[in-house]
Design a protein around this motif. Structure first.
Motif, mmCIF file in Angstrom:
data_model
loop_
_atom_site.group_PDB
_atom_site.id
_atom_site.type_symbol
_atom_site.label_atom_id
_atom_site.label_comp_id
_atom_site.label_asym_id
_atom_site.label_seq_id
_atom_site.Cartn_x
_atom_site.Cartn_y
_atom_site.Cartn_z
ATOM 1 N N THR B 42 0.829 -1.213 0.000
ATOM 2 C CA THR B 42 0.000 0.000 0.000
ATOM 3 C C THR B 42 0.859 1.257 0.000
ATOM 4 O O THR B 42 0.590 2.222 -0.727
ATOM 5 C CB THR B 42 -0.913 -0.001 1.241
ATOM 6 O OG1 THR B 42 -1.594 -1.235 1.310
ATOM 7 C CG2 THR B 42 -1.918 1.125 1.179
ATOM 8 N N ILE B 45 2.633 1.669 -3.478
ATOM 9 C CA ILE B 45 1.674 2.124 -4.487
ATOM 10 C C ILE B 45 1.271 3.574 -4.214
ATOM 11 O O ILE B 45 1.181 4.412 -5.115
ATOM 12 C CB ILE B 45 0.436 1.201 -4.504
ATOM 13 C CG1 ILE B 45 0.842 -0.169 -5.051
ATOM 14 C CG2 ILE B 45 -0.684 1.796 -5.352
ATOM 15 C CD1 ILE B 45 -0.256 -1.204 -4.957
ATOM 16 N N GLY B 46 1.041 3.882 -2.925
ATOM 17 C CA GLY B 46 0.659 5.246 -2.574
ATOM 18 C C GLY B 46 1.749 6.252 -2.902
ATOM 19 O O GLY B 46 1.467 7.347 -3.404
ATOM 20 N N ILE B 48 4.121 5.894 -5.176
ATOM 21 C CA ILE B 48 4.224 6.033 -6.635
ATOM 22 C C ILE B 48 3.108 6.949 -7.143
ATOM 23 O O ILE B 48 3.334 7.845 -7.970
ATOM 24 C CB ILE B 48 4.161 4.644 -7.307
ATOM 25 C CG1 ILE B 48 5.447 3.862 -6.997
ATOM 26 C CG2 ILE B 48 3.985 4.768 -8.816
ATOM 27 C CD1 ILE B 48 5.411 2.419 -7.441
ATOM 28 N N GLY B 49 1.902 6.740 -6.633
ATOM 29 C CA GLY B 49 0.788 7.607 -7.026
ATOM 30 C C GLY B 49 1.034 9.054 -6.640
ATOM 31 O O GLY B 49 0.748 9.975 -7.413
ATOM 32 N N PHE B 50 1.582 9.252 -5.443
ATOM 33 C CA PHE B 50 1.886 10.611 -4.987
ATOM 34 C C PHE B 50 2.911 11.277 -5.915
ATOM 35 O O PHE B 50 2.753 12.437 -6.304
ATOM 36 C CB PHE B 50 2.414 10.543 -3.553
ATOM 37 C CG PHE B 50 2.777 11.863 -2.967
ATOM 38 C CD1 PHE B 50 1.785 12.757 -2.563
ATOM 39 C CD2 PHE B 50 4.092 12.239 -2.799
ATOM 40 C CE1 PHE B 50 2.107 13.976 -2.017
ATOM 41 C CE2 PHE B 50 4.430 13.453 -2.259
ATOM 42 C CZ PHE B 50 3.433 14.322 -1.870
ATOM 43 N N CYS B 51 3.948 10.505 -6.274
ATOM 44 C CA CYS B 51 4.972 11.057 -7.168
ATOM 45 C C CYS B 51 4.372 11.388 -8.532
ATOM 46 O O CYS B 51 4.726 12.417 -9.140
ATOM 47 C CB CYS B 51 6.118 10.058 -7.323
ATOM 48 S SG CYS B 51 7.066 9.830 -5.831
ATOM 49 N N LEU B 52 3.483 10.515 -9.015
ATOM 50 C CA LEU B 52 2.850 10.783 -10.307
ATOM 51 C C LEU B 52 2.006 12.053 -10.249
ATOM 52 O O LEU B 52 1.999 12.849 -11.196
ATOM 53 C CB LEU B 52 1.985 9.588 -10.727
ATOM 54 C CG LEU B 52 2.749 8.340 -11.191
ATOM 55 C CD1 LEU B 52 1.777 7.208 -11.498
ATOM 56 C CD2 LEU B 52 3.578 8.653 -12.430
ATOM 57 N N VAL B 53 1.300 12.233 -9.148
ATOM 58 C CA VAL B 53 0.483 13.438 -8.995
ATOM 59 C C VAL B 53 1.368 14.684 -8.967
ATOM 60 O O VAL B 53 1.095 15.698 -9.636
ATOM 61 C CB VAL B 53 -0.370 13.346 -7.700
ATOM 62 C CG1 VAL B 53 -0.998 14.696 -7.372
ATOM 63 C CG2 VAL B 53 -1.463 12.306 -7.866
ATOM 64 N N GLU B 55 4.378 14.980 -10.240
ATOM 65 C CA GLU B 55 4.926 15.169 -11.582
ATOM 66 C C GLU B 55 3.881 15.779 -12.512
ATOM 67 O O GLU B 55 4.178 16.649 -13.333
ATOM 68 C CB GLU B 55 5.405 13.825 -12.142
ATOM 69 C CG GLU B 55 6.721 13.348 -11.549
ATOM 70 C CD GLU B 55 7.865 14.290 -11.887
ATOM 71 O OE1 GLU B 55 7.933 14.747 -13.040
ATOM 72 O OE2 GLU B 55 8.669 14.582 -10.995
#
Lengths: 210, 63
Positions: B42, B45-46, B48-53, B55
């Protein structure tokens, strides 16, 4: 970890018992702050304390090995130092050792390693704050009461659980035993099985007498 | 410091965090092991999602 005669529990202004020993609470906090996991050992959870000591101690040690003493500096990294202070004993020792030593500017090639060391030591210290909070709650509520299904909550859950477990058994019973089960009432569901068996016998005895 | 080492260090920090949090919550070794693995997944994944947001926001703000 109590040795000798037991002390009376602390009392508030009205003379009512607080339910915990403030000295034990303070000892748990201080020992848990100095060495990770030692707070849990004082509340009787040695295995968990050992796990915290190994995990947090290794993380902190790896950070120190990576960045040497440069990882801990209240002047250069004040915010990280707040987190690193979560592991009291090693951080205080390093700060005291740094006081007498002359300040050496780190090699620019060492900066990434210093950042990694700061990260590891800060994470270990911040996690020890969480561990300290857990040990504090255990010391306050008692190792047998109110936590993780043991003690108070455990007694409540064990008292609440049997109705769900007893329900399928009551469904298995023959229809003529159902009135006896309803006469037993909703209370004391834990003993519903024994009560139904006890009440079955008189019902059978009545049938034989009639 | 290369990218592989940075990712490895990030994963180590995530796993340490999840082990400690799972050990605070659970008692038995098995539940700590499963709980820490689930927390680790979790967390990764969280992050990675945070980094994508982050970026994405940076990319949009550069228009």
């Amino acid at each position: 970890m109590t040795t000798g005669p037991e002390r009376e529990p602390a009392k508030d202004g009205d003379g009512e018992s607080l339910g915990f020993d403030p000295l034990h609470l303070m000892a748990t906090l201080i020992l848990g702050w100095l060495v990770p996991g030692l707070g849990h050992v004082t509340v009787g959870r040695a295995a968990k304390g050992l796990l915290f000591f190994l995990v947090l101690g290794t993380t902190y040690a790896v950070g120190l090995l990576y960045a040497r003493e440069n990882a801990i500096s209240p002047d250069e990294h004040p915010f990280a130092f707040v987190g690193q202070l979560g592991l009291g004993l090693p951080t205080v020792i390093i700060v005291l050792m740094q006081r007498g030593a002359e300040v050496v500017t780190p090699d620019p090639e060492q900066v990434p390693k210093i950042d990694t060391g700061i990260l590891f030591t800060t994470v270990a210290g911040l996690l020890n704050y969480l561990v300290l909070l857990d040990a504090f709650l255990w010391a306050k509520e008692g190792p047998r009461e109110g936590r993780d299904g043991e003690g108070k909550d455990g007694a409540e859950s064990s008292a609440a659980a049997p109705p769900t477990e007893a329900a399928p058994e009551s469904k298995k019973e023959p229809p003529d035993a159902a009135p006896a089960a309803t006469e037993a009432g909703p209370g004391d569901a834990a003993d519903s099985e024994t009560e139904t068996t006890e009440e079955k016998a008189p019902a059978g005895a009545e049938g034989e007498s009639s | 410091m290369n990218l592989g080492l940075s990712i490895a260090l990030f994963l180590v920090v995530c796993y340490v965090t999840s082990v400690v949090c799972a050990a605070i919550r659970d008692d038995s070794p098995r539940s700590i092991a499963t709980g820490s693995f689930r927390l680790f997944v979790t967390l990764v994944i969280g992050m990675i999602g945070f980094c994508l947001v982050i970026e994405g926001v940076t990319w949009i703000s550069s228009w």
